[in-house]
Design an enzyme around this catalytic site. Structure first.
Site, PDB file in Angstrom:
ATOM      1  N   ILE A 152       0.829  -1.214   0.000  1.00  0.00           N
ATOM      2  CA  ILE A 152       0.000   0.000   0.000  1.00  0.00           C
ATOM      3  C   ILE A 152       0.864   1.266   0.000  1.00  0.00           C
ATOM      4  CG2 ILE A 152      -0.345   0.298   2.512  1.00  0.00           C
ATOM      5  CD1 ILE A 152      -2.929   0.736  -0.323  1.00  0.00           C
ATOM      6  N   LYS A 204      -5.389   1.842   7.812  1.00  0.00           N
ATOM      7  CA  LYS A 204      -6.462   1.078   8.412  1.00  0.00           C
ATOM      8  C   LYS A 204      -6.067  -0.386   8.495  1.00  0.00           C
ATOM      9  CE  LYS A 204      -8.025  -1.474   5.907  1.00  0.00           C
ATOM     10  NZ  LYS A 204      -7.697  -2.573   4.924  1.00  0.00           N
ATOM     11  N   ASP A 238      -9.908  -7.538   6.732  1.00  0.00           N
ATOM     12  CA  ASP A 238      -8.975  -6.491   6.302  1.00  0.00           C
ATOM     13  C   ASP A 238      -9.606  -5.661   5.165  1.00  0.00           C
ATOM     14  OD1 ASP A 238      -6.017  -5.378   6.271  1.00  0.00           O
ATOM     15  OD2 ASP A 238      -6.618  -5.728   4.206  1.00  0.00           O
TER      16      ASP A 238
HETATM   17  P1  NAP Z   1       2.602  -5.436   3.164  1.00  0.00           P
HETATM   18  O1  NAP Z   1       2.738  -5.421   1.678  1.00  0.00           O
HETATM   19  O2  NAP Z   1       2.857  -6.709   3.898  1.00  0.00           O
HETATM   20  O3  NAP Z   1       3.547  -4.285   3.733  1.00  0.00           O
HETATM   21  C1  NAP Z   1       3.897  -4.147   5.066  1.00  0.00           C
HETATM   22  C2  NAP Z   1       5.355  -3.698   5.099  1.00  0.00           C
HETATM   23  O4  NAP Z   1       5.705  -3.409   6.455  1.00  0.00           O
HETATM   24  C3  NAP Z   1       6.327  -4.773   4.593  1.00  0.00           C
HETATM   25  O5  NAP Z   1       7.254  -4.208   3.692  1.00  0.00           O
HETATM   26  C4  NAP Z   1       6.997  -5.235   5.881  1.00  0.00           C
HETATM   27  O6  NAP Z   1       8.297  -5.704   5.668  1.00  0.00           O
HETATM   28  C5  NAP Z   1       7.015  -3.952   6.673  1.00  0.00           C
HETATM   29  N1  NAP Z   1       7.238  -4.164   8.095  1.00  0.00           N
HETATM   30  C6  NAP Z   1       6.859  -5.205   8.867  1.00  0.00           C
HETATM   31  N2  NAP Z   1       7.242  -4.992  10.143  1.00  0.00           N
HETATM   32  C7  NAP Z   1       7.895  -3.803  10.157  1.00  0.00           C
HETATM   33  C8  NAP Z   1       8.524  -3.042  11.186  1.00  0.00           C
HETATM   34  N3  NAP Z   1       8.551  -3.453  12.448  1.00  0.00           N
HETATM   35  N4  NAP Z   1       9.077  -1.846  10.828  1.00  0.00           N
HETATM   36  C9  NAP Z   1       9.039  -1.389   9.560  1.00  0.00           C
HETATM   37  N5  NAP Z   1       8.457  -2.084   8.549  1.00  0.00           N
HETATM   38  C10 NAP Z   1       7.888  -3.272   8.854  1.00  0.00           C
HETATM   39  O7  NAP Z   1       1.149  -4.970   3.599  1.00  0.00           O
HETATM   40  P2  NAP Z   1       0.202  -3.880   2.883  1.00  0.00           P
HETATM   41  O8  NAP Z   1      -0.716  -4.528   1.910  1.00  0.00           O
HETATM   42  O9  NAP Z   1       1.018  -2.741   2.406  1.00  0.00           O
HETATM   43  O10 NAP Z   1      -0.716  -3.486   4.103  1.00  0.00           O
HETATM   44  C11 NAP Z   1      -0.237  -2.696   5.178  1.00  0.00           C
HETATM   45  C12 NAP Z   1      -1.441  -2.053   5.821  1.00  0.00           C
HETATM   46  O11 NAP Z   1      -2.083  -1.257   4.839  1.00  0.00           O
HETATM   47  C13 NAP Z   1      -2.489  -3.073   6.298  1.00  0.00           C
HETATM   48  O12 NAP Z   1      -3.019  -2.714   7.524  1.00  0.00           O
HETATM   49  C14 NAP Z   1      -3.568  -3.018   5.233  1.00  0.00           C
HETATM   50  O13 NAP Z   1      -4.858  -3.228   5.792  1.00  0.00           O
HETATM   51  C15 NAP Z   1      -3.450  -1.590   4.759  1.00  0.00           C
HETATM   52  N6  NAP Z   1      -3.957  -1.469   3.380  1.00  0.00           N
HETATM   53  C16 NAP Z   1      -3.575  -2.362   2.401  1.00  0.00           C
HETATM   54  C17 NAP Z   1      -4.130  -2.271   1.136  1.00  0.00           C
HETATM   55  C18 NAP Z   1      -3.764  -3.215   0.007  1.00  0.00           C
HETATM   56  O14 NAP Z   1      -4.429  -3.188  -1.036  1.00  0.00           O
HETATM   57  N7  NAP Z   1      -2.753  -4.063   0.142  1.00  0.00           N
HETATM   58  C19 NAP Z   1      -5.061  -1.270   0.861  1.00  0.00           C
HETATM   59  C20 NAP Z   1      -5.374  -0.349   1.858  1.00  0.00           C
HETATM   60  C21 NAP Z   1      -4.815  -0.463   3.111  1.00  0.00           C
HETATM   61  P3  NAP Z   1       8.536  -7.301   5.509  1.00  0.00           P
HETATM   62  O15 NAP Z   1       7.622  -7.744   4.401  1.00  0.00           O
HETATM   63  O16 NAP Z   1       9.983  -7.402   5.185  1.00  0.00           O
HETATM   64  O17 NAP Z   1       8.127  -7.893   6.835  1.00  0.00           O
END
Ligand code: NAP
Length: 308
Positions: A14, A90, A168
């Site tokens: 995201i 969120k 989610d």
């Molecule tokens: P994601 O692709 O798994 O990204 C999360 C990132 O955070 C990863 O790069 C992860 O690194 C990193 N991370 C984990 N622990 C950390 C720490 N302690 N310090 C710094 N970075 C850390 O997940 P995402 O899809 O972006 O979603 C993240 C949030 O955004 C969720 O709550 C989701 O509900 C929200 N969101 C997502 C979407 C969507 O379409 N995907 C849309 C709207 C909102 P590693 O992978 O190396 O652990």
């Protein structure tokens, strides 16, 4: 006004798809650094942890926390303690109660805590709220079904406790619902389907209502292939109102009222800049409370194991 110098914490899907482009397209905010265990951006200071960024990084005014929900509270607390404004992706946390001390800390520090609900910034949401304000609503049905392999590829955290599983995306629908219907809503029953090998549901059915017994149903499913469904249909005394494509399209009967491109994250950043100018917080926990109640009331079915 000088631009808000912001760091993104957690540079995953995201942050890459929405936050970085929205920041680049919005006056009043500039991306100063990234903290993520692995991911970075060319020419931008990168730190593997927030602690290191706060200690050794360039000066910043704010952070956008885009890490999985299970690690977000501690990061938000640290950032507020360091005097930064905080934007939370969120859902705002892995539990409802963990937000209380963050809200209090932000007030004490005179800093902004902004718990974002990006779907509320979709172009058809406010027009839907206005259209409904003068109609009698008879029933509401939410159909929110997407392919988890497309939207959350390899995201192990989503299946862990606190990761919410299908809630989610489902919580986005609930964030819209609670924006377009101003009265208090509550969950009366839920059915949650857990894959045999996972700690979070892959599908859910919810029954909600209000003080006047308005029937509201919701179906969330992560196993949808082909066309995706992000629709809310509201039956009113003046015919059906359909909010579809996650809030980008609004149709009353046969008349298209809104059909517009996505600009949710630019809206979020404009709001964050506005809040940070006065150190005001904006934290609405209503959608998260509905999800928590679905977990409290939900009957659990065990379904086929899920492999990514
Ligand atoms: P994601 O692709 O798994 O990204 C999360 C990132 O955070 C990863 O790069 C992860 O690194 C990193 N991370 C984990 N622990 C950390 C720490 N302690 N310090 C710094 N970075 C850390 O997940 P995402 O899809 O972006 O979603 C993240 C949030 O955004 C969720 O709550 C989701 O509900 C929200 N969101 C997502 C979407 C969507 O379409 N995907 C849309 C709207 C909102 P590693 O992978 O190396 O652990």
């Amino acid at each position: 006004m000088t631009a808000l110098r912001l760091a993104i914490i957690g540079f995953g899907k995201i942050a890459r798809d929405q936050h970085a482009p929205a920041i680049a397209a919005t006056d009043g905010v500039t991306l100063a650094a990234v903290a993520d265990p692995h991911a970075s951006l060319p020419d931008l200071p990168h730190f593997t942890r927030l602690e290191a960024l706060l200690r050794d990084g360039p000066p910043i005014d704010a952070v956008a926390i885009c890490t999985p929900p299970q690690v977000r509270r501690a990061q938000a607390a640290l950032a507020i303690e360091a005097g930064k404004h905080v934007m939370l992706e969120k859902p705002p946390g892995a539990s409802v109660g963990e937000l209380d001390p963050l809200i209090a800390a932000a007030v004490r520090a005179g800093r902004t805590l902004f718990a974002t609900w990006h779907s509320r910034f979709a172009p058809a949401v406010d027009p839907a709220r206005q259209w409904l304000a003068s109609r009698r609503i008879n029933a509401v049905h939410i159909n929110w079904k997407e392919d988890v392999r497309v939207w959350h590829p390899g995201q192990g955290w989503i299946w862990e406790p606190g990761g919410l599983g299908v809630f989610d995306p489902g919580i986005n629908a609930l964030s819209i619902l609670t924006r377009i219907l101003p009265q208090p809503l509550f969950v009366t029953a839920a059915e949650l389907s857990f894959p045999a090998n996972r700690e979070a549901p892959i599908a859910a059915r919810l029954w909600l209502t209000d003080a006047h017994d308005l029937p509201i149903t919701a179906e969330f499913d992560f196993r949808q292939t082909g066309p995706q469904s992000w629709d809310i249909v509201i039956d009113t005394d003046r015919g059906p109102l359909t909010l579809s494509s996650g809030g980008k399209r609004l149709v009353a009967g046969d008349e298209v009222l809104v059909e517009a491109a996505d600009a949710e994250y630019r809206g979020l950043y404009r709001r964050f800049i506005e809040l940070a100018a006065t150190g005001t917080s904006d934290v609405d926990l209503t959608p998260l409370r509905l999800v928590a109640d679905a977990f409290l009331l939900g009957r659990r079915n065990i379904v086929d194991s899920f492999e990514d």
